[in-house]
Scaffold this active site. Sequence first.
Site, PDB file in Angstrom:
ATOM      1  N   LYS A 146       0.861  -1.191   0.000  1.00  0.00           N
ATOM      2  CA  LYS A 146       0.000   0.000   0.000  1.00  0.00           C
ATOM      3  C   LYS A 146       0.885   1.225   0.000  1.00  0.00           C
ATOM      4  O   LYS A 146       2.028   1.177   0.457  1.00  0.00           O
ATOM      5  CB  LYS A 146      -0.879   0.015   1.254  1.00  0.00           C
ATOM      6  CG  LYS A 146      -2.089   0.890   1.144  1.00  0.00           C
ATOM      7  CD  LYS A 146      -3.239   0.121   0.532  1.00  0.00           C
ATOM      8  CE  LYS A 146      -4.514   0.917   0.477  1.00  0.00           C
ATOM      9  NZ  LYS A 146      -5.674   0.045   0.234  1.00  0.00           N
TER      10      LYS A 146
HETATM   11  N1  GLU Z   1      -7.392   0.099  -3.050  1.00  0.00           N
HETATM   12  C1  GLU Z   1      -8.150  -1.089  -3.298  1.00  0.00           C
HETATM   13  C2  GLU Z   1      -8.196  -1.966  -2.061  1.00  0.00           C
HETATM   14  O1  GLU Z   1      -8.042  -1.503  -0.959  1.00  0.00           O
HETATM   15  C3  GLU Z   1      -7.687  -1.816  -4.559  1.00  0.00           C
HETATM   16  C4  GLU Z   1      -6.256  -2.197  -4.594  1.00  0.00           C
HETATM   17  C5  GLU Z   1      -5.807  -2.721  -5.953  1.00  0.00           C
HETATM   18  O2  GLU Z   1      -6.600  -2.822  -6.874  1.00  0.00           O
HETATM   19  O3  GLU Z   1      -4.618  -3.049  -6.048  1.00  0.00           O
HETATM   20  O4  GLU Z   1      -8.467  -3.133  -2.142  1.00  0.00           O
END
Ligand code: GLU
Length: 440
Positions: free
Chosen positions: A126
Amino acid sequence: MSNAPAGAPAKSSHALPSYLNPDHLGPWGIYLQQVDRVTPYLGGLSRWVETLKRPKRALIVDVPIELDNGSMAHFEGYRVQHNTSRGPGKGGVRFHQDVTLSEVMALSAWMSVKNAAVNLPFGGAKGGIRVDPKTLSRGELERLTRRYTSEIGIIIGPNKDIPAPDVNTNEQIMAWMMDTYSMNEGATASGVVTGKPLALGGSLGRREATGRGVFTVGQEAAQHIGLDITQAKVAVQGFGNVGGIAAKLFAQAGATVVAVQDHGGTIYKASGLDVPALLRHVEEHGSVKGFEQASGPVETLPDAAFWAVDCDILIPAALEQQITAANADQIKARMVIEGANGPTTPEADDILHEKGILVVPDVIANAGGVTVSYFEWVQDFSSFFWTEDDINTRLVRILREAFAGIWQVAAEHRVSLRTATFIVACSRILQARELRGLYP
Ligand code: GLU
């Protein structure tokens, strides 16, 4: 390799820094508690559990940009790769004024669990920048995104770690990230981020995927507890890409969306809000504030009253730590579907459990987004693009199968769906960890 017996905690040469300390109960502390709850169910794999309690790699970057008025501003950015045992890091990037390293660490860990829970060949990662993007012009936002991408460029890549949208980031930001990385590489690298515009190798269905996943998993869970969606009253917190789409799909399926809360306030209508009209209003005005509909008055509630609204399904689809010991007791719903990441604290989880309210945890409920991100990544590698029908059919199949497996584990061990999802996911991660072994 240690000779400690299975399950013995690994020795570590240093005391944990404060943000790794389980007593410091921010999102990371909550995540550590969740891991502790699952450890007794991991059998011999618990020998490796310490792996899950610290991120593999965390990068803090300074992001300096020139503002439109000629002055300079510095922002703090992060990219954390929690685990890469099952594949490259994967997870979004959030721009928010409250972003901290500890929060990004927790979000990256939840990505590891989420990706393993639906069996995607990814680890968890993240990123984020501590910034309120609403205060920036479009040019400033572009410069911020490009400089951040360039700074984290040393650890991301189509086979290393693949960012995507999250809170306050969107397709345009992904386009700038893809371009910046590609320019630095001297080659077009569309697979470096997902959630891109269609014209740059994005996928059909990606924008709606998280909300569609919330709806699909919600449908499955409703069936298990004998809740008829066509008779269900739904309350949604957050009306963006996740809450807005989920509300639309629940309303289309015949449910009554009675309450919506966002940063502009809380609105309520017992006979049902007109969701398509509300989506248009939010698109135009930026929040639910001031929404009116032809079929009669819409009430405005004090924000705290949202949690006590009479409903069957409650969907927190905003930020972390919204359902806490202070409000969990007031919740009347039969089930909570976590569209957001980390919206329920462990104490609140226990209160809901005691009240007999089913909590469908984030790590499966909102996995639809990253599942279609995976499809996008695969399509980019093969330069062959699927139809929207194909994507939605595969998405629904993956989520249903994952949910069925998790339900079974929950029933077998008599644990919550969250612990069951963690059992499935952590076992997969630690099995990969064990097979790969320690290097050197
Ligand atoms: N931000 C989204 C999540 O928390 C998607 C992450 C992604 O597609 O890599 O799952």
